[in-house]
Design an enzyme around this catalytic site. Structure first.
Site, PDB file in Angstrom:
ATOM      1  CB  SER A 115      19.528  11.023  39.564  1.00 59.86           C
ATOM      2  OG  SER A 115      19.360   9.831  40.238  1.00 59.86           O
ATOM      3  CG  ASP A 159      16.402  14.045  31.563  1.00 61.10           C
ATOM      4  OD1 ASP A 159      16.373  15.138  30.976  1.00 61.10           O
ATOM      5  OD2 ASP A 159      16.129  13.910  32.770  1.00 61.10           O
TER       6      ASP A 159
HETATM    7  O1  PMV Z   1      13.885  17.402  35.705  1.00 59.45           O
HETATM    8  P1  PMV Z   1      14.663  16.914  34.550  1.00 59.45           P
HETATM    9  O2  PMV Z   1      15.996  17.485  34.407  1.00 59.45           O
HETATM   10  O3  PMV Z   1      14.626  15.447  34.384  1.00 59.45           O
HETATM   11  O4  PMV Z   1      13.997  17.580  33.262  1.00 59.45           O
HETATM   12  C1  PMV Z   1      12.966  17.147  32.567  1.00 59.45           C
HETATM   13  C2  PMV Z   1      12.774  18.076  31.424  1.00 59.45           C
HETATM   14  C3  PMV Z   1      11.320  18.311  31.077  1.00 59.45           C
HETATM   15  O5  PMV Z   1      11.321  19.052  29.864  1.00 59.45           O
HETATM   16  C4  PMV Z   1      10.616  19.117  32.144  1.00 59.45           C
HETATM   17  C5  PMV Z   1      10.583  17.002  30.874  1.00 59.45           C
HETATM   18  C6  PMV Z   1      11.048  16.226  29.659  1.00 59.45           C
HETATM   19  O6  PMV Z   1      10.782  15.030  29.635  1.00 59.45           O
HETATM   20  O7  PMV Z   1      11.635  16.793  28.734  1.00 59.45           O
END
Ligand code: PMV
Length: 320
Positions: A115, A159
């Site tokens: 998001s 992300d």
């Molecule tokens: O929670 P999300 O989908 O934003 O995932 C973050 C992914 C992690 O590996 C936990 C953190 C990152 O920055 O890569």
């Protein structure tokens, strides 16, 4: 008036280990998205020497922020939306006119679906285009990454990358973006545990574990990295049975990192019992979403089972 939309995203395998340099796989989820609309305001009140903070107002009900930017925190710990806007204005070296910015998002917050990054990317694109200087993807990604640091502390950058480029990515922190191919189409069910969870907290907890026992954690991260490499090959050759098993093994390693939760474990077990080829939590964990790899014939059965086991919302996304 100028609008831009950015998709949601889901991490297939490799979360958390990706922060420590291991690879991860993620895809855009186009059923979900954030749209930002920038309008020049002709109701500009005096004074004409108003600062940029007074000239810009935001309406972003889904992310809980509305009002003149002057009311948002700036300075050393700024509001992420204010930070994005300032970064765009600085990069373009422009003084903005009076603007109204509306943010609409169908991506649930704090649920591992990107998001925050989607709002940033849509805002950067809409604002820079509205000001007549649309930023290139690399610049969009750079500002979105800096903003992710505000949401996550020490993000890997996965992300903002998958959302900026809106394509499947095989991601290694600090390396040029690579995509991956899918030999045989497959469907994933994405189920919301209904528990909001901040990625910042789970990432910080994994870091504490790593500081206490680096050797063990490095082994876990390397095992996850190896699953990611195998999953990339399985997707390329269309070996969905293997892909499913790799996902489920990844979930077990995420449990070892303490980032699962009773709700996520229940949804993973439920999906497997109802016939999924594999299932795991996705993203930061502790709540948010899980995903299940499901054959067409079993989609309805697995979806019903996930809903009966407490999932608030189940969406399906097809790859390949
Ligand atoms: O929670 P999300 O989908 O934003 O995932 C973050 C992914 C992690 O590996 C936990 C953190 C990152 O920055 O890569």
């Amino acid at each position: 008036m100028t609008s831009a939309t950015a998709p949601g995203k889901i991490i297939l395998l490799g979360e958390h280990a990706v922060v420590y340099g291991r690879p991860a796989l993620a895809v855009p989820v186009r059923q979900l998205g954030a749209t930002v609309t920038v309008t020049s305001s002709d109701l500009a009140p005096a004074p004409t020497n108003a600062s940029w903070l007074e000239r810009i107002s935001i309406y972003a009900p889904q992310v809980g922020r509305s009002g003149p930017l002057a009311n948002f925190p700036v300075g050393s710990s700024p509001d992420p939306l204010a930070f994005v806007i300032k970064s765009v204005l600085d990069m373009l070296s422009v003084e903005p006119p009076w603007l109204h910015i509306q943010v609409d998002s169908t991506i649930p917050v704090a649920s591992g679906l990107g998001s925050g990054a989607a709002v940033s990317v849509a805002l950067i694109r809409a604002l820079s285009s509205h000001l007549g200087k649309p930023l290139a993807d690399e610049q969009v990604n750079q500002i979105a990454f800096e903003t992710e640091k505000m949401y996550h502390g020490t993000p890997s950058g996965i992300d903002n990358t998958v959302i900026t480029f809106s394509q499947p990515v095989f991601f290694i922190k600090g390396s040029p973006i690579q995509t991956f191919s899918v030999g045989k189409p497959f469907t994933l069910l994405i189920a919301d545990s209904g528990v909001p969870a901040a990625t910042r907290d789970s990432v910080a907890d994994v870091r504490r574990l790593w500081e206490q026992d680096r050797d063990r954690l490095e082994v876990v991260f390397s095992c996850i990295g190896s699953l990611v490499m195998q999953a990339r090959s399985a997707m390329r050759s269309g070996d969905l049975d293997s892909l499913g098993k790799l996902m489920t093994r990844n979930h077990a390693l995420l449990q070892e990192l303490t980032v699962s939760s009773p709700e996520l474990d229940r949804l993973v077990l439920t999906a497997m019992s109802a016939g999924a080829l594999g299932a795991k939590l996705s993203g930061g964990g502790r709540g948010g979403n899980m995903l299940a790899l499901v054959q067409e014939a079993d989609l309805e059965k697995v979806e019903m089972a996930l809903k009966s086991a407490g999932s608030r919302k189940v969406i399906s996304t097809k790859l390949g």
